[in-house]
Design a protein around this motif. Structure first.
Motif, PDB file in Angstrom:
ATOM      1  N   ASP A  12      96.798 -47.296  44.840  1.00  0.00           N
ATOM      2  CA  ASP A  12      95.912 -47.087  45.992  1.00  0.00           C
ATOM      3  C   ASP A  12      96.260 -48.048  47.119  1.00  0.00           C
ATOM      4  O   ASP A  12      96.301 -47.668  48.299  1.00  0.00           O
ATOM      5  CB  ASP A  12      94.445 -47.288  45.584  1.00  0.00           C
ATOM      6  N   TYR A  13      96.513 -49.306  46.764  1.00  0.00           N
ATOM      7  CA  TYR A  13      96.848 -50.319  47.774  1.00  0.00           C
ATOM      8  C   TYR A  13      98.173 -49.982  48.461  1.00  0.00           C
ATOM      9  O   TYR A  13      98.283 -50.065  49.692  1.00  0.00           O
ATOM     10  CB  TYR A  13      96.924 -51.701  47.121  1.00  0.00           C
ATOM     11  N   LEU A  14      99.178 -49.596  47.668  1.00  0.00           N
ATOM     12  CA  LEU A  14     100.481 -49.287  48.251  1.00  0.00           C
ATOM     13  C   LEU A  14     100.408 -48.074  49.180  1.00  0.00           C
ATOM     14  O   LEU A  14     101.078 -48.035  50.221  1.00  0.00           O
ATOM     15  CB  LEU A  14     101.512 -49.049  47.138  1.00  0.00           C
ATOM     16  N   LYS A  15      99.574 -47.110  48.831  1.00  0.00           N
ATOM     17  CA  LYS A  15      99.388 -45.955  49.721  1.00  0.00           C
ATOM     18  C   LYS A  15      98.762 -46.383  51.042  1.00  0.00           C
ATOM     19  O   LYS A  15      99.100 -45.863  52.107  1.00  0.00           O
ATOM     20  CB  LYS A  15      98.486 -44.915  49.042  1.00  0.00           C
ATOM     21  N   SER A  16      97.853 -47.366  50.984  1.00  0.00           N
ATOM     22  CA  SER A  16      97.134 -47.803  52.190  1.00  0.00           C
ATOM     23  C   SER A  16      98.027 -48.556  53.169  1.00  0.00           C
ATOM     24  O   SER A  16      97.736 -48.605  54.363  1.00  0.00           O
ATOM     25  CB  SER A  16      95.932 -48.673  51.806  1.00  0.00           C
ATOM     26  N   ILE A  17      99.119 -49.166  52.684  1.00  0.00           N
ATOM     27  CA  ILE A  17      99.988 -49.947  53.576  1.00  0.00           C
ATOM     28  C   ILE A  17     101.281 -49.207  53.937  1.00  0.00           C
ATOM     29  O   ILE A  17     102.058 -49.673  54.749  1.00  0.00           O
ATOM     30  CB  ILE A  17     100.337 -51.331  52.969  1.00  0.00           C
TER      31      ILE A  17
END
Length: 282
Positions: A12-17
């Protein structure tokens, strides 16, 4: 520093950045970080928008339970080293259950024979374990580039083969071996050596440089015989294997071909601690 212990929150974090133009570097490790690991990370940081480092002692690549049990686990110290290097590094430190969704079982791979000699011969099932965990990590992280050291040259070739055969969208970057002051190849296993053993292990690189000097005028068989005789005079070392092989196929060199690139590979045991090294010969 962002730290994730579960794949769902990391993804989820990698998708957000992620952006259209961003790149993601990835350095998979088993922890007990040393300067060799940090050099891989520095290269990734220089070449990518973001960098993920994983720390995971993968049980499926250990054929020796004692070796798995004794493998150094130093997460607290590793986090400090990563933070000092760059607090923007993204750390993924999963559990076995998070990676394997249950029982840790290796997938079976066909690496076109790259898995059979050297490490594959002496560590049955090792490269199925490596292929399984690296493929799984690539699926979770989805990196643009992944960085591997040439000390584990056979592993490097196998990862490249696995990526090609599975059409994975990641570029594998090979990085030079990082050495200690006495030229011993840096390894997490070096931490298990006594100061005296560490000092004497410098002979491994001395052997390889001698092999490189001998290679233009001697046959591979004659050089192998010299290595065996030399180590018999050093009883604190047990030779597991020495071979000169074609870099591309990892098949042993019987007769030199001027159109092929060759590399010497060695594995020795020092007080039951396994050390490997390699050198390009031409």
């Amino acid at each position: 520093m962002p730290i994730f212990y579960g794949k769902a929150s990391l993804m989820d974090y990698l998708k957000s950045i992620k952006t259209i133009h961003s790149t993601l570097g990835f350095v998979p490790t088993m922890g007990a970080l040393h300067q060799g690991h940090l050099a891989l990370m520095q290269k990734s940081l220089a070449e990518n928008t973001n960098t993920v480092v994983s720390i995971f002692v993968n049980p499926t690549q250990f054929n020796n339970p004692e070796d798995l049990a004794k493998y150094p686990r130093t997460l607290e110290e590793d986090v400090k080293k990563l933070t000092d290097l760059d607090p923007n590094i993204i750390l993924y430190a999963p559990s076995v259950a998070d990676i394997y969704d249950g029982q840790p079982v290796s997938q079976s791979f066909d690496f076109d024979g790259l898995e059979n000699p050297m490490e594959g011969k002496f560590r049955p099932g090792h490269f199925n374990g490596v292929g399984t965990v690296v493929k799984r990590l690539f699926e979770i992280v989805e990196p643009t580039h992944a960085y591997f050291g040439e000390k584990d040259f056979q592993q490097l070739q196998i990862v490249k083969k696995m990526v090609a055969k599975n059409n994975l969208k990641v570029v594998i970057i090979s990085c030079p071996i990082y050495r200690e002051a006495n030229n011993l190849a840096m390894s997490s296993r070096n931490e298990r050596l006594s100061a005296q053993e560490r000092d004497k292990a410098a002979v491994i690189y001395q052997i390889l440089t001698s092999v490189k000097a001998k290679f233009p005028t001697n046959s591979a068989a004659k050089i192998s015989e010299w290595v065996q005789k030399f180590l018999k005079k050093n009883p604190q070392f047990t030779l597991e294997y020495f071979t000169i092989a074609d870099e591309a196929t990892l098949t042993s060199c019987n007769r030199k071909n001027k159109n092929k690139k060759y590399r010497a590979f060695i594995a020795v045991l020092v007080n039951n601690i396994r050390l490997i090294d390699t050198i390009s010969l031409n």
